[in-house]
Design a protein around this motif. Structure first.
Motif, short mmCIF file in Angstrom:
data_model
loop_
_atom_site.label_atom_id
_atom_site.label_comp_id
_atom_site.label_asym_id
_atom_site.label_seq_id
_atom_site.Cartn_x
_atom_site.Cartn_y
_atom_site.Cartn_z
N ARG A 160 0.85 -1.19 0.00
CA ARG A 160 0.00 0.00 0.00
C ARG A 160 0.89 1.24 0.00
NH1 ARG A 160 -3.89 -0.72 3.81
NH2 ARG A 160 -4.27 1.46 4.26
N PRO A 161 0.42 2.34 -0.59
CA PRO A 161 1.23 3.55 -0.62
C PRO A 161 1.15 4.30 0.70
CG PRO A 161 -0.87 3.99 -1.66
CD PRO A 161 -0.88 2.52 -1.29
N THR A 162 2.17 5.09 0.98
CA THR A 162 2.06 6.04 2.07
C THR A 162 1.02 7.08 1.68
OG1 THR A 162 4.41 5.75 2.59
CG2 THR A 162 3.33 7.71 3.50
N THR A 163 0.06 7.32 2.54
CA THR A 163 -0.97 8.30 2.22
C THR A 163 -0.35 9.67 2.03
OG1 THR A 163 -2.61 7.08 3.51
CG2 THR A 163 -3.13 9.38 2.98
N SER A 164 -0.62 10.29 0.89
CA SER A 164 -0.09 11.63 0.61
C SER A 164 -1.17 12.47 -0.05
CB SER A 164 1.15 11.56 -0.29
OG SER A 164 0.83 10.98 -1.53
N LYS A 165 -1.15 13.76 0.28
CA LYS A 165 -2.13 14.69 -0.28
C LYS A 165 -1.39 15.89 -0.84
CE LYS A 165 -5.62 13.21 3.05
NZ LYS A 165 -6.58 13.60 4.11
N ILE A 166 -1.57 16.10 -2.14
CA ILE A 166 -0.89 17.21 -2.82
C ILE A 166 -1.89 18.35 -2.98
CG2 ILE A 166 0.45 17.91 -4.83
CD1 ILE A 166 0.95 14.95 -5.40
N ARG A 167 -1.56 19.49 -2.43
CA ARG A 167 -2.45 20.66 -2.50
C ARG A 167 -1.79 21.73 -3.37
NH1 ARG A 167 -2.68 18.32 2.48
NH2 ARG A 167 -4.75 18.04 3.44
N TYR A 168 -2.52 22.21 -4.33
CA TYR A 168 -2.03 23.28 -5.20
C TYR A 168 -2.55 24.61 -4.67
CZ TYR A 168 -0.53 19.61 -8.36
OH TYR A 168 0.10 18.51 -8.90
N LEU A 169 -1.64 25.56 -4.52
CA LEU A 169 -1.99 26.84 -3.90
C LEU A 169 -1.63 28.02 -4.78
CD1 LEU A 169 -0.33 24.89 -1.60
CD2 LEU A 169 -1.43 26.53 -0.11
N VAL A 170 -2.44 29.05 -4.71
CA VAL A 170 -2.12 30.35 -5.30
C VAL A 170 -2.18 31.36 -4.16
CG1 VAL A 170 -2.88 32.16 -6.87
CG2 VAL A 170 -3.00 29.76 -7.58
N ASP A 171 -1.07 32.08 -3.94
CA ASP A 171 -0.97 32.97 -2.79
C ASP A 171 -1.31 32.25 -1.49
OD1 ASP A 171 -0.12 35.07 -4.27
OD2 ASP A 171 -1.97 36.23 -4.15
N ARG A 172 -0.83 30.98 -1.39
CA ARG A 172 -1.01 30.14 -0.21
C ARG A 172 -2.46 29.77 0.07
NH1 ARG A 172 2.46 33.04 4.36
NH2 ARG A 172 1.62 34.90 3.36
N GLN A 173 -3.35 30.00 -0.89
CA GLN A 173 -4.75 29.60 -0.76
C GLN A 173 -4.97 28.35 -1.61
OE1 GLN A 173 -7.10 30.22 1.09
NE2 GLN A 173 -9.00 29.68 0.10
N LYS A 174 -5.51 27.27 -0.99
CA LYS A 174 -5.71 26.03 -1.70
C LYS A 174 -6.76 26.16 -2.80
CE LYS A 174 -6.36 23.98 2.26
NZ LYS A 174 -6.70 22.99 3.31
N ILE A 175 -6.42 25.66 -3.99
CA ILE A 175 -7.38 25.69 -5.10
C ILE A 175 -7.69 24.29 -5.62
CG2 ILE A 175 -6.74 28.02 -5.85
CD1 ILE A 175 -5.10 26.72 -8.09
N PHE A 176 -6.84 23.28 -5.27
CA PHE A 176 -7.06 21.94 -5.80
C PHE A 176 -6.26 20.95 -4.97
CE2 PHE A 176 -8.79 19.34 -9.05
CZ PHE A 176 -7.88 18.34 -9.36
N ARG A 177 -6.77 19.70 -4.82
CA ARG A 177 -6.05 18.69 -4.07
C ARG A 177 -6.09 17.35 -4.78
NH1 ARG A 177 -8.09 16.62 1.72
NH2 ARG A 177 -8.81 14.81 0.54
#
Length: 272
Positions: free
Chosen positions: A157-174
């Motif tokens: 199983r993979p290590t659980t990871s969450k990639i968050r894309y930010l603009v000006d440190r505000q999350k827009i997508f995960r």
């Protein structure tokens, strides 16, 4: 002439129009300063409404002797990708961004153990990671924090990871990489064996369950027996924001910390 001189000494001239930067206000994204101001105001209002004195809490924590606290739960690596906004796509109603920088942070139950250590406890961490690069990141971060860790590697199983894309440190997508199945029987046995080995030396146990398969029904059953045998206080938190979970599965715990939504899910009550 100047270009020729550059070339004579082995250089190369490159002409560029420069980078175009766009305001996030054009994309409907609030500024980081506004977000932080709103959060600070909200936090202050919560403290005031509940008559919570932060200084008193800090002094009480500092006066306590170091307790041996085990944290068991799901390891998560949180990756944040800082981006520049480029505007709207002409092909579809999509926000277009350009990646600038990536940063990895320890999350999930791992950061809970790190916080306990920072508050003065002797923190011990028990969890499962994948046999992958993100597992190495989690292991390295725990070492950097100084947390005594027992990480069981599961190549299935993979290590659980969450990639968050930010603009000006505000999350827009995960984007998430995870397995929602419970760990295998062999991995579960290793978890229980280590839990039983550590139990007699503990003052407390924190179960930080993100519903990614580490806190199994059998682990909870064994834990309930250890609580009775050694008189350990157990504290529990369960997250079911984007996962399926029920805090009602925690039996014999000293304290639980569900959100209102999680409490309502456990009680099947949307009215009271």
């Amino acid at each position: 002439k100047s270009v020729h001189q550059i070339e004579l000494v082995g250089g190369r001239a490159v002409y560029e129009a420069g980078e175009t930067r766009y305001s996030t206000s054009n994309l409907g994204i609030p500024s980081q300063e506004k977000i932080e101001s709103q959060r600070e105001t909200q936090f202050s209002q919560i403290l005031e409404s509940r008559k919570i004195d932060i200084e008193r809490i800090v002094k009480k924590i500092q006066a306590e002797e170091a307790r041996r606290i085990l944290v068991i739960g799901d390891t998560i690596v949180d990756q944040f990708v800082d981006c520049d906004p480029l505007g709207m796509s002409s092909e579809a109603p999509l926000v277009v961004v350009k990646e600038r920088e990536r940063q990895d942070f320890l999350g999930g139950a791992g950061i809970v153990a790190a916080h306990l250590l920072a508050l003065g406890a002797h923190a011990i961490y028990l969890s499962v990671i994948g046999d992958d690069a993100q597992g190495e990141v989690a292991s390295r971060k725990l070492i950097e924090y100084g947390v005594q860790s027992h990480l069981i590697r599961d190549p299935g199983r993979p290590t659980t990871s969450k990639i968050r894309y930010l603009v000006d440190r505000q999350k827009i997508f995960r984007v998430s990489q995870l397995s929602e199945n419970v760990v295998s029987g062999a991995i579960e046995e290793q978890l229980i064996s280590k839990l039983e080995e550590l139990a007699s030396s503990l003052d407390a146990i924190v179960v930080s369950d993100f519903n990614y398969g580490v806190v199994t029904p059998r682990v909870l059953s064994i834990l309930e027996g250890l609580v009775k045998a050694y008189g350990i206080r157990v504290f529990g938190d369960l997250q079911c924001s984007s996962q399926i979970g029920n805090v009602g599965k925690f039996r014999g715990f000293f304290a639980l910390t569900p959100t209102e939504r999680e409490a309502r899910i456990a009680l099947s009550n949307q009215t009271d």
